[in-house]
Every structure is written in C-alpha cells, then in structure tokens.
Design an enzyme around this catalytic site. Structure first.
Site, PDB file in Angstrom:
ATOM      1  N   ASP A  54      -2.331   3.443 -13.014  1.00  0.00           N
ATOM      2  CA  ASP A  54      -2.984   3.572 -11.705  1.00  0.00           C
ATOM      3  C   ASP A  54      -3.481   2.221 -11.208  1.00  0.00           C
ATOM      4  O   ASP A  54      -3.232   1.820 -10.067  1.00  0.00           O
ATOM      5  CB  ASP A  54      -4.190   4.520 -11.805  1.00  0.00           C
ATOM      6  N   GLU A  79      -9.084   3.702  -5.583  1.00  0.00           N
ATOM      7  CA  GLU A  79      -9.888   4.623  -6.386  1.00  0.00           C
ATOM      8  C   GLU A  79     -10.409   3.967  -7.658  1.00  0.00           C
ATOM      9  O   GLU A  79     -11.486   4.306  -8.147  1.00  0.00           O
ATOM     10  CB  GLU A  79      -9.017   5.835  -6.740  1.00  0.00           C
ATOM     11  N   ASP A 153      -4.279   5.476  -2.836  1.00  0.00           N
ATOM     12  CA  ASP A 153      -4.312   6.333  -4.029  1.00  0.00           C
ATOM     13  C   ASP A 153      -3.049   6.006  -4.812  1.00  0.00           C
ATOM     14  O   ASP A 153      -1.948   6.426  -4.437  1.00  0.00           O
ATOM     15  CB  ASP A 153      -4.345   7.811  -3.650  1.00  0.00           C
ATOM     16  N   ILE A 155      -1.655   6.728  -7.793  1.00  0.00           N
ATOM     17  CA  ILE A 155      -0.895   7.888  -8.273  1.00  0.00           C
ATOM     18  C   ILE A 155      -1.764   9.108  -8.024  1.00  0.00           C
ATOM     19  O   ILE A 155      -2.670   9.405  -8.811  1.00  0.00           O
ATOM     20  CB  ILE A 155      -0.519   7.806  -9.766  1.00  0.00           C
ATOM     21  N   ASP A 156      -1.514   9.783  -6.922  1.00  0.00           N
ATOM     22  CA  ASP A 156      -2.239  11.017  -6.651  1.00  0.00           C
ATOM     23  C   ASP A 156      -1.696  12.103  -7.576  1.00  0.00           C
ATOM     24  O   ASP A 156      -0.491  12.158  -7.822  1.00  0.00           O
ATOM     25  CB  ASP A 156      -2.038  11.418  -5.184  1.00  0.00           C
ATOM     26  N   THR A 158      -2.708  12.511 -10.892  1.00  0.00           N
ATOM     27  CA  THR A 158      -2.423  11.763 -12.125  1.00  0.00           C
ATOM     28  C   THR A 158      -2.166  12.690 -13.311  1.00  0.00           C
ATOM     29  O   THR A 158      -1.292  12.419 -14.141  1.00  0.00           O
ATOM     30  CB  THR A 158      -3.592  10.811 -12.455  1.00  0.00           C
ATOM     31  N   ASP A 298      -7.468  10.201  -1.046  1.00  0.00           N
ATOM     32  CA  ASP A 298      -6.535  11.324  -1.072  1.00  0.00           C
ATOM     33  C   ASP A 298      -6.000  11.656   0.312  1.00  0.00           C
ATOM     34  O   ASP A 298      -4.841  12.036   0.465  1.00  0.00           O
ATOM     35  CB  ASP A 298      -7.227  12.597  -1.599  1.00  0.00           C
TER      36      ASP A 298
END
Length: 377
Positions: A54, A79, A153, A155-156, A158, A298
């Site tokens: 991430d 994030e 984001d 890797i939304d 995860t 997000d």
C-alpha cells in the site's frame, strides 16, 4: 488539466502493475502468502508486507505527480504512513529514490534478507508507463493544478487483495468478494470548496489473459468541473426498479426499508470503492452505507466520476435530516477538504453519517424517502 488527467491515469497504471506484480512474481507472492496464512511471524516485515505494498504504491503516486506538477506538492494525501520499523529496530521512511538501485537498497533495509523482492519492486517503481489511449490524449481542459488537492487509496479493499480469492462468482455482474474488488483510487478535489472534480479508478484484476493466465486491468476516469462533464463511460440507463449494493454489515432496518423499493434487487459486495464502481458501471443504481466507516480516500475518485455521469454521493445523515424538515433542495454532497476537528488520526477523514452514491436523481429521491422512515438514521 488534460496533462494532469493523463498523469493520474498513468500513475494508476503504474500502481496497478505493482499490485499485480506482488501476486505474479514468486519472491513477492511468498510474502503475500505469509501475510495471509500467518507463517513466519518471527520475521517482522512479513506482518506488514500488505501495508508496504500500500505505502509503496502511495509513495510512487505522490512522487510521480509531485515531480510533474510541483504545485501539488504538500497537497497529495493518502491513507498510509510511510514509516516502518525494520528487524533491527530502525525506523525507515519508504520513498522513491533517484535510481532503481537506491530504491532497491532502501526497500531491502525493510525487507532484509529478501533482495529479489526489493529489486523487483524497485524496477516497477522506476518503470515508464505508456498509455496509448487516443481518447484520453484528446481531452482538452483548463484548470490550474494549484487549485486542486489529491486523495489516494493505493489498494482499496486490501483484505480482499491479500486473500486473493479468484473463484468468487459474480451475481448480476457484481462480485460479492475476492480479488476483483481490489482497486486503485486517485481523486482530485477543489482545495477551496472540497468538491471532487476528477477521478480515476483502476481495476488491476479485471480479467485474466487466456494465453498467459496473467491478470489484466482496465481504468475509468471522469471530470466534473464547472459546466464540464467528461467521462470514459456513458451514463447507465434508468431502470424502473433500482438495484442497490450494500455492505454485508448493513443493518436490518436499512435492508427492510429498501425492500419495497428494490424487491429482490439488493446485492452485497466488499470494498467501498468497488461498490461505488458498481454504480458507475450500471451494475447497481445506488450504494448505501448508513455507518461512518468509509473515508475521504475511499470516496473522492468514484464521487468525481459519478458527478461526471450526472449523479453524485450525498452525506446520508445530513440528507435525511433535510428531508425530514421538508427541505426539498439538492441534498448535501460529501466534500473532501474538511477534517472533523474533534476526531483524531484517520477518523478525522471519516465520512461520518454514511453515504448514498447514485447516478440517477430519480432513484436518489425514492431512496431518501424510504430511508427517512428508518428510526435512528
């Protein structure tokens, strides 16, 4: 602005490549397996490899955008924190260095002794991306980058990315869980108003190549600035009976309120970004979440694309309060420049009061009317 749009898409493509690389190349995949199964817990970095993936994607996007658009430096938010404590107890700040060798050395200080993994990641970080997208290259816009800020984001969804399930059968095109719901989200918003104006969603795991069996991705983009509405997609058709996608944790009262409106067309999926993408693609007509469990990173990118298609993302609790007192005006939309002052940490950027993402205003009004009758919302 057209150059910035192309840069965001290019950054999303590099990010998607890194996400796929971690699943395709054996030295990296073994680290993901260790994260998933809990093996080798004595090696500290294995517990955080998902976070490193991430963070590395986030830092690559920050680096590439900041290098091309210096006006954005200090206004590209994500994030994740970029600091890790390695096996020797040293704090390491993950960043993109000048050369692949320097980046590999920095990553090795976190991943020691996994030199092959560090070198694979460094090569991906420094690769050039050629888009070859004639439609995107032809977009002509004018907006000063210094008026914008970015939410990433990396890797939304995860947990779905780490779990890596590839066998989840879609229901009416919507994958309830699995790798398909892992996305890269990059959204730009107006620094002054907080309104989302540009969004890119990348699906790194859209489909498998039938010959190589490797994952292939795709991306979508949208611009909603002033009177300009441009999108890589067309608005989906208006259906008489709406389909609504929800989190499996959504409360029974909300499900019951939507029943008379949707019948058996309630669907469930993982990942806030993925559920908003389902609305963008016309697989669902709305995404409703009654809890404040999503965040600015997000929602920013998909919100911009929804606006480009004629829809939006409303702040659910505030919209319901307005309807209950007879306010028939446009419901309040989420904005991305106002942290909650009384909150701490990531909660400062939570979308408190839930959200309702939609494309067609007619569906929005029907659903707000139904939900206004739910006590406590």
């Amino acid at each position: 602005m057209a150059g910035l749009l192309q840069a965001l898409v290019g950054a999303s493509e590099k990010a998607a490549h890194i996400a796929r690389l971690c699943r395709q190349e054996e030295p990296l995949f073994q680290l993901l397996v260790a994260e998933k199964t809990g093996a080798d817990r004595n090696r500290r970095f294995l517990q955080d490899f998902k976070t490193l993936a991430d963070v590395l994607i986030q830092e690559v996007i920050k680096h590439d955008l900041g290098k091309e658009f210096p006006e954005l430096k200090g206004h590209i938010h994500g994030e994740e924190s970029n600091e890790f404590r390695n096996g020797q107890g040293e704090m390491v700040a993950v960043r993109v260095c000048t050369t692949p060798g320097e980046t590999a050395a920095l990553l090795l200080s976190v991943l020691e002794p996994e030199r092959a993994a560090a070198e694979l990641l460094a090569a991906a970080v420094h690769r050039d991306v050629a888009l070859g997208d004639a439609e995107l290259a032809g977009v002509a816009l004018s907006i000063p980058p210094q008026d914008l800020a970015i939410w990433i984001d990396p890797i939304d969804s995860t947990n779905e990315y780490i779990g890596g399930r590839e066998d989840v059968a879609p229901i009416d095109g919507i994958a309830p869980a699995g790798l398909r719901s892992a996305l890269v989200l990059i959204g730009a918003y107006d620094r002054r108003t907080g309104c989302p104006v540009l969004g890119v969603i990348n699906e790194p795991f859209f489909c498998r190549d039938p010959l190589t069996h490797r994952w292939q991705g795709r991306y979508h983009w949208g611009v909603a600035y002033g009177d300009t509405r441009l999108c890589s997609l067309s608005p989906p058709p208006l259906r008489p009976t709406p389909c609504v996608v929800l989190s499996r944790a959504e409360g029974a009262a909300v499900r019951a309120a939507l029943g008379p409106l949707c019948g058996d067309r309630l669907r469930f999926a993982a990942g806030a970004g993925y559920k908003m993408l389902c609305v963008i693609l016309g697989l669902a007509d709305a995404y409703i979440l009654s809890e404040g469990s999503t965040f600015a990173w997000d929602a920013c990118a998909p919100h911009a694309i929804l606006r480009a298609l004629g829809g939006g993302t409303v702040a659910l609790a505030a919209a319901l309060r307005a309807r209950r007192v007879g306010d028939a005006g446009p419901p309040p939309e989420l904005v991305y420049n106002r942290p909650a002052e009384e909150a701490a940490g990531v909660e400062r950027w939570a979308n408190r009061g839930g959200l309702l993402a939609y494309v067609h205003p007619q569906h929005l009004e029907f659903m707000l009317a139904a939900l206004a009758a739910v006590p406590g919302l």
